[in-house]
Write a protein that holds these residues in place. Structure first.
Motif, PDB file in Angstrom:
ATOM      1  N   ASP A 300       0.838  -1.200   0.000  1.00  0.00           N
ATOM      2  CA  ASP A 300       0.000   0.000   0.000  1.00  0.00           C
ATOM      3  C   ASP A 300       0.876   1.254   0.000  1.00  0.00           C
ATOM      4  O   ASP A 300       0.614   2.222  -0.738  1.00  0.00           O
ATOM      5  N   TRP A 301       1.904   1.247   0.846  1.00  0.00           N
ATOM      6  CA  TRP A 301       2.826   2.387   0.923  1.00  0.00           C
ATOM      7  C   TRP A 301       3.616   2.532  -0.377  1.00  0.00           C
ATOM      8  O   TRP A 301       3.886   3.650  -0.837  1.00  0.00           O
ATOM      9  N   GLU A 303       2.529   1.845  -3.357  1.00  0.00           N
ATOM     10  CA  GLU A 303       1.654   2.447  -4.362  1.00  0.00           C
ATOM     11  C   GLU A 303       1.451   3.941  -4.117  1.00  0.00           C
ATOM     12  O   GLU A 303       1.501   4.742  -5.064  1.00  0.00           O
ATOM     13  N   SER A 304       1.258   4.308  -2.859  1.00  0.00           N
ATOM     14  CA  SER A 304       0.922   5.693  -2.559  1.00  0.00           C
ATOM     15  C   SER A 304       2.146   6.607  -2.487  1.00  0.00           C
ATOM     16  O   SER A 304       2.056   7.798  -2.820  1.00  0.00           O
ATOM     17  N   THR A 305       3.293   6.047  -2.054  1.00  0.00           N
ATOM     18  CA  THR A 305       4.415   6.925  -1.692  1.00  0.00           C
ATOM     19  C   THR A 305       5.741   6.504  -2.328  1.00  0.00           C
ATOM     20  O   THR A 305       6.413   7.331  -2.970  1.00  0.00           O
TER      21      THR A 305
END
Length: 312
Positions: A300-301, A303-305
Protein backbone atom coordinates in the motif's frame (compact mmCIF):
# COMPACT_ATOMS: atom_id res chain seq x y z
CA UNK A 1 14.93 4.42 -16.64
CA UNK A 2 15.27 1.98 -13.75
CA UNK A 3 12.73 -0.84 -13.42
CA UNK A 4 11.64 -1.48 -9.83
CA UNK A 5 10.64 -4.91 -8.60
CA UNK A 6 9.05 -6.50 -5.56
CA UNK A 7 10.62 -9.58 -4.00
CA UNK A 8 8.49 -12.62 -3.21
CA UNK A 9 10.49 -13.97 -0.28
CA UNK A 10 9.72 -17.68 0.01
CA UNK A 11 11.51 -17.75 3.37
CA UNK A 12 8.99 -15.49 5.09
CA UNK A 13 5.58 -16.25 3.50
CA UNK A 14 3.52 -19.27 2.49
CA UNK A 15 2.71 -20.11 -1.14
CA UNK A 16 -0.82 -18.70 -1.30
CA UNK A 17 0.24 -15.46 0.36
CA UNK A 18 3.09 -15.09 -2.14
CA UNK A 19 0.71 -15.36 -5.10
CA UNK A 20 -1.63 -12.81 -3.50
CA UNK A 21 1.36 -10.51 -2.95
CA UNK A 22 2.37 -10.82 -6.61
CA UNK A 23 -1.11 -9.74 -7.69
CA UNK A 24 -1.03 -6.80 -5.26
CA UNK A 25 2.48 -5.82 -6.43
CA UNK A 26 1.20 -5.60 -9.99
CA UNK A 27 -1.71 -3.42 -8.84
CA UNK A 28 0.70 -1.21 -6.88
CA UNK A 29 2.70 -0.52 -10.02
CA UNK A 30 5.83 -2.64 -9.69
CA UNK A 31 7.53 -3.53 -12.98
CA UNK A 32 8.57 -7.04 -11.99
CA UNK A 33 8.53 -9.56 -9.18
CA UNK A 34 11.60 -11.58 -8.21
CA UNK A 35 11.26 -14.80 -6.24
CA UNK A 36 13.82 -16.55 -4.06
CA UNK A 37 14.25 -20.32 -4.52
CA UNK A 38 15.23 -21.99 -1.26
CA UNK A 39 14.70 -25.37 0.33
CA UNK A 40 15.09 -23.87 3.81
CA UNK A 41 14.71 -20.40 5.34
CA UNK A 42 17.86 -18.62 6.46
CA UNK A 43 16.56 -18.57 10.04
CA UNK A 44 13.83 -20.54 11.79
CA UNK A 45 12.20 -17.24 12.74
CA UNK A 46 11.34 -16.65 9.08
CA UNK A 47 9.28 -19.81 9.15
CA UNK A 48 8.58 -20.71 5.49
CA UNK A 49 10.07 -22.19 2.35
CA UNK A 50 7.50 -23.29 -0.26
CA UNK A 51 8.48 -24.53 -3.71
CA UNK A 52 9.23 -21.41 -5.75
CA UNK A 53 8.35 -22.90 -9.14
CA UNK A 54 4.81 -23.76 -8.05
CA UNK A 55 4.38 -20.21 -6.80
CA UNK A 56 5.72 -18.86 -10.10
CA UNK A 57 3.23 -20.91 -12.09
CA UNK A 58 0.32 -19.58 -10.08
CA UNK A 59 1.66 -16.02 -10.17
CA UNK A 60 2.14 -16.19 -13.93
CA UNK A 61 -1.51 -17.17 -14.35
CA UNK A 62 -2.82 -14.66 -11.79
CA UNK A 63 -1.04 -11.58 -13.17
CA UNK A 64 -1.30 -9.83 -16.53
CA UNK A 65 1.67 -7.51 -17.01
CA UNK A 66 4.09 -8.12 -14.12
CA UNK A 67 7.47 -9.43 -15.25
CA UNK A 68 8.66 -12.45 -13.23
CA UNK A 69 12.09 -13.83 -12.45
CA UNK A 70 14.04 -16.12 -10.17
CA UNK A 71 16.56 -14.26 -8.02
CA UNK A 72 18.14 -16.75 -8.11
CA UNK A 73 17.84 -20.47 -8.68
CA UNK A 74 20.76 -22.89 -8.63
CA UNK A 75 20.84 -25.27 -11.63
CA UNK A 76 23.62 -27.53 -10.38
CA UNK A 77 22.68 -29.78 -7.46
CA UNK A 78 19.01 -29.78 -6.41
CA UNK A 79 17.94 -29.52 -10.04
CA UNK A 80 19.49 -30.97 -13.16
CA UNK A 81 20.11 -28.18 -15.72
CA UNK A 82 17.72 -29.76 -18.23
CA UNK A 83 14.94 -29.70 -15.61
CA UNK A 84 15.65 -26.02 -14.87
CA UNK A 85 15.36 -25.28 -18.58
CA UNK A 86 12.00 -27.07 -18.70
CA UNK A 87 10.77 -25.20 -15.61
CA UNK A 88 11.83 -21.86 -17.08
CA UNK A 89 10.29 -22.61 -20.47
CA UNK A 90 6.98 -23.59 -18.89
CA UNK A 91 6.79 -20.40 -16.82
CA UNK A 92 7.76 -18.48 -19.95
CA UNK A 93 4.76 -19.94 -21.77
CA UNK A 94 2.35 -19.46 -18.86
CA UNK A 95 3.41 -15.82 -18.43
CA UNK A 96 3.31 -15.14 -22.17
CA UNK A 97 6.97 -14.21 -22.29
CA UNK A 98 7.20 -12.32 -18.98
CA UNK A 99 9.78 -14.60 -17.33
CA UNK A 100 13.54 -14.18 -16.83
CA UNK A 101 15.62 -17.04 -15.45
CA UNK A 102 18.06 -15.82 -12.82
CA UNK A 103 20.72 -18.39 -11.89
CA UNK A 104 23.60 -18.58 -9.44
CA UNK A 105 26.16 -20.94 -7.90
CA UNK A 106 23.92 -21.59 -4.90
CA UNK A 107 24.31 -22.13 -1.17
CA UNK A 108 24.91 -25.18 0.98
CA UNK A 109 21.71 -24.29 2.88
CA UNK A 110 19.58 -25.34 -0.10
CA UNK A 111 21.64 -27.62 -2.30
CA UNK A 112 23.07 -30.15 0.17
CA UNK A 113 19.63 -31.79 0.45
CA UNK A 114 20.42 -33.51 -2.87
CA UNK A 115 24.08 -34.41 -2.23
CA UNK A 116 27.48 -33.28 -1.02
CA UNK A 117 28.26 -29.57 -1.33
CA UNK A 118 31.19 -29.00 -3.75
CA UNK A 119 34.09 -26.59 -3.40
CA UNK A 120 33.53 -23.05 -4.73
CA UNK A 121 35.75 -23.58 -7.78
CA UNK A 122 33.84 -26.71 -8.70
CA UNK A 123 30.50 -24.96 -8.18
CA UNK A 124 31.42 -22.25 -10.66
CA UNK A 125 32.51 -24.88 -13.18
CA UNK A 126 29.20 -26.68 -12.68
CA UNK A 127 27.24 -23.47 -13.22
CA UNK A 128 29.06 -22.72 -16.47
CA UNK A 129 28.43 -26.26 -17.74
CA UNK A 130 24.78 -26.04 -16.66
CA UNK A 131 24.33 -22.91 -18.79
CA UNK A 132 25.83 -24.75 -21.76
CA UNK A 133 22.83 -27.08 -21.44
CA UNK A 134 20.14 -24.59 -20.47
CA UNK A 135 20.78 -21.94 -23.12
CA UNK A 136 20.41 -24.13 -26.22
CA UNK A 137 17.38 -25.89 -24.76
CA UNK A 138 15.67 -22.53 -24.22
CA UNK A 139 16.61 -21.59 -27.78
CA UNK A 140 14.72 -24.65 -29.07
CA UNK A 141 17.69 -26.85 -29.88
CA UNK A 142 17.94 -30.59 -29.30
CA UNK A 143 20.78 -31.02 -26.82
CA UNK A 144 23.17 -33.94 -26.52
CA UNK A 145 25.75 -33.31 -23.84
CA UNK A 146 28.44 -35.39 -22.19
CA UNK A 147 30.44 -33.23 -19.82
CA UNK A 148 32.44 -33.24 -16.64
CA UNK A 149 29.39 -32.93 -14.37
CA UNK A 150 26.28 -33.61 -16.44
CA UNK A 151 25.00 -36.11 -18.98
CA UNK A 152 22.17 -35.33 -21.37
CA UNK A 153 21.80 -38.19 -23.87
CA UNK A 154 19.15 -36.25 -25.76
CA UNK A 155 16.73 -33.51 -24.68
CA UNK A 156 14.34 -31.09 -26.33
CA UNK A 157 11.78 -28.72 -24.83
CA UNK A 158 8.36 -29.20 -26.38
CA UNK A 159 6.71 -26.19 -24.75
CA UNK A 160 8.66 -22.96 -24.76
CA UNK A 161 7.97 -19.33 -25.69
CA UNK A 162 8.95 -18.60 -29.27
CA UNK A 163 11.10 -15.67 -28.18
CA UNK A 164 12.97 -17.86 -25.68
CA UNK A 165 13.71 -17.02 -22.04
CA UNK A 166 16.36 -14.47 -21.00
CA UNK A 167 18.97 -15.83 -18.59
CA UNK A 168 20.79 -13.62 -16.07
CA UNK A 169 23.52 -14.77 -13.71
CA UNK A 170 24.50 -13.77 -10.18
CA UNK A 171 28.10 -12.53 -10.05
CA UNK A 172 30.44 -11.54 -7.27
CA UNK A 173 33.79 -10.96 -8.96
CA UNK A 174 35.87 -11.00 -12.13
CA UNK A 175 35.80 -14.76 -12.72
CA UNK A 176 32.04 -15.09 -12.49
CA UNK A 177 31.63 -11.93 -14.55
CA UNK A 178 33.57 -13.53 -17.41
CA UNK A 179 31.22 -16.53 -17.37
CA UNK A 180 28.18 -14.24 -17.28
CA UNK A 181 29.48 -12.20 -20.21
CA UNK A 182 29.76 -15.28 -22.40
CA UNK A 183 26.81 -17.39 -21.22
CA UNK A 184 24.07 -15.03 -19.95
CA UNK A 185 21.97 -12.08 -21.01
CA UNK A 186 22.71 -9.99 -17.92
CA UNK A 187 23.92 -10.04 -14.33
CA UNK A 188 22.57 -10.02 -10.80
CA UNK A 189 24.84 -8.26 -8.30
CA UNK A 190 25.04 -9.04 -4.61
CA UNK A 191 26.33 -5.53 -3.94
CA UNK A 192 26.10 -2.09 -5.64
CA UNK A 193 29.34 -2.41 -7.59
CA UNK A 194 29.50 -0.69 -10.97
CA UNK A 195 32.47 -2.87 -12.00
CA UNK A 196 30.12 -5.88 -12.15
CA UNK A 197 28.12 -4.39 -15.02
CA UNK A 198 28.26 -5.80 -18.53
CA UNK A 199 27.77 -2.99 -21.09
CA UNK A 200 24.38 -2.99 -22.80
CA UNK A 201 23.05 -5.85 -20.67
CA UNK A 202 20.52 -5.76 -17.80
CA UNK A 203 22.06 -5.24 -14.36
CA UNK A 204 19.95 -6.43 -11.41
CA UNK A 205 20.33 -5.51 -7.76
CA UNK A 206 18.31 -6.19 -4.62
CA UNK A 207 17.69 -3.93 -1.60
CA UNK A 208 16.30 -5.14 1.73
CA UNK A 209 14.33 -2.72 3.88
CA UNK A 210 11.99 -2.82 6.84
CA UNK A 211 9.21 -0.29 6.41
CA UNK A 212 6.73 0.41 9.22
CA UNK A 213 5.34 3.24 11.35
CA UNK A 214 7.56 2.45 14.36
CA UNK A 215 11.31 2.51 13.71
CA UNK A 216 12.08 0.67 16.95
CA UNK A 217 9.76 -2.21 16.02
CA UNK A 218 11.22 -2.34 12.52
CA UNK A 219 14.75 -2.60 13.90
CA UNK A 220 13.70 -5.48 16.15
CA UNK A 221 12.00 -7.27 13.26
CA UNK A 222 15.03 -6.83 11.02
CA UNK A 223 17.30 -8.27 13.74
CA UNK A 224 14.93 -11.18 14.32
CA UNK A 225 14.60 -12.22 10.67
CA UNK A 226 17.51 -10.69 8.71
CA UNK A 227 20.49 -10.71 11.08
CA UNK A 228 22.20 -13.17 8.70
CA UNK A 229 22.30 -10.36 6.16
CA UNK A 230 25.75 -9.11 7.15
CA UNK A 231 27.59 -12.45 7.05
CA UNK A 232 28.83 -11.85 3.48
CA UNK A 233 28.68 -14.37 0.66
CA UNK A 234 31.78 -16.53 1.38
CA UNK A 235 30.17 -17.44 4.73
CA UNK A 236 26.55 -17.56 3.60
CA UNK A 237 27.28 -19.99 0.79
CA UNK A 238 28.82 -22.55 3.14
CA UNK A 239 26.50 -22.74 6.16
CA UNK A 240 24.29 -25.86 6.01
CA UNK A 241 21.06 -25.06 7.88
CA UNK A 242 19.09 -22.42 9.85
CA UNK A 243 20.76 -23.46 13.11
CA UNK A 244 24.17 -22.66 11.64
CA UNK A 245 22.93 -19.25 10.45
CA UNK A 246 21.53 -18.62 13.92
CA UNK A 247 24.88 -19.44 15.52
CA UNK A 248 26.91 -17.47 13.00
CA UNK A 249 24.74 -14.37 13.41
CA UNK A 250 24.38 -14.55 17.20
CA UNK A 251 26.92 -11.73 17.61
CA UNK A 252 24.96 -9.35 15.36
CA UNK A 253 23.32 -6.45 17.20
CA UNK A 254 20.27 -4.36 16.42
CA UNK A 255 22.55 -1.43 15.60
CA UNK A 256 24.53 -3.61 13.18
CA UNK A 257 21.37 -4.52 11.30
CA UNK A 258 20.00 -0.97 11.31
CA UNK A 259 23.26 0.35 9.87
CA UNK A 260 22.91 -2.00 6.88
CA UNK A 261 19.12 -2.03 6.42
CA UNK A 262 16.87 1.03 6.31
CA UNK A 263 14.22 0.70 9.01
CA UNK A 264 11.09 2.66 9.89
CA UNK A 265 8.76 5.17 8.20
CA UNK A 266 11.33 7.66 6.86
CA UNK A 267 10.96 7.74 3.07
CA UNK A 268 14.27 9.54 2.52
CA UNK A 269 16.17 6.87 4.43
CA UNK A 270 14.75 4.14 2.20
CA UNK A 271 15.41 6.19 -0.94
CA UNK A 272 19.02 6.66 0.12
CA UNK A 273 19.47 2.89 0.46
CA UNK A 274 18.04 2.34 -3.01
CA UNK A 275 20.04 5.20 -4.52
CA UNK A 276 23.35 3.36 -4.08
CA UNK A 277 22.13 0.72 -6.54
CA UNK A 278 20.85 3.37 -8.94
CA UNK A 279 24.23 5.10 -8.78
CA UNK A 280 25.96 1.77 -9.47
CA UNK A 281 24.09 1.58 -12.76
CA UNK A 282 21.45 -1.04 -11.96
CA UNK A 283 18.74 -1.22 -14.59
CA UNK A 284 16.50 -3.38 -12.37
CA UNK A 285 16.21 -3.13 -8.57
CA UNK A 286 14.14 -5.61 -6.54
CA UNK A 287 12.98 -4.43 -3.13
CA UNK A 288 12.61 -6.77 -0.14
CA UNK A 289 10.21 -5.91 2.69
CA UNK A 290 11.27 -7.76 5.84
CA UNK A 291 8.50 -9.60 7.65
CA UNK A 292 5.91 -11.85 6.03
CA UNK A 293 3.03 -10.29 7.98
CA UNK A 294 3.86 -6.76 6.82
CA UNK A 295 3.63 -7.11 3.04
CA UNK A 296 0.19 -5.56 2.58
CA UNK A 297 1.14 -2.38 4.43
CA UNK A 298 4.37 -2.18 2.43
CA UNK A 299 2.59 -2.64 -0.90
CA UNK A 300 0.00 0.00 0.00
CA UNK A 301 2.83 2.39 0.92
CA UNK A 302 4.66 1.46 -2.28
CA UNK A 303 1.65 2.45 -4.36
CA UNK A 304 0.92 5.69 -2.56
CA UNK A 305 4.41 6.92 -1.69
CA UNK A 306 7.52 4.87 -2.49
CA UNK A 307 7.09 4.12 -6.21
CA UNK A 308 5.98 7.67 -7.10
CA UNK A 309 9.03 9.01 -5.26
CA UNK A 310 11.37 6.57 -7.01
CA UNK A 311 10.00 7.43 -10.44
CA UNK A 312 10.20 11.17 -9.85
Amino acid sequence: MVNFGYTLMCEQSGPTELVDDAVRAEEAGYDFAAISDHFSPWLAEQGHSPFAWSVLGAAAYATQHLELMTMVTCPTRRYHPAVVAQQAATIGVMSQGRFTLGVGAGENLNEHVAGAWPHRTQRHEMLAEALEIINPLLDGETVRHSGTYYEVPEAKLWDRPEEGVPVVMAVSGHDSLEVAASLSDGVVAVQPDRSLRIPDKPFYGQVAMCYGPDESECRKRALDQFRWFGLQWPVMAELPDPRAFDAASSFVTEDDVASAISCGPDLDRHLQAIRSYVDAGCTHIALVQIGGDFQHDFLDWSESTLLPALRS
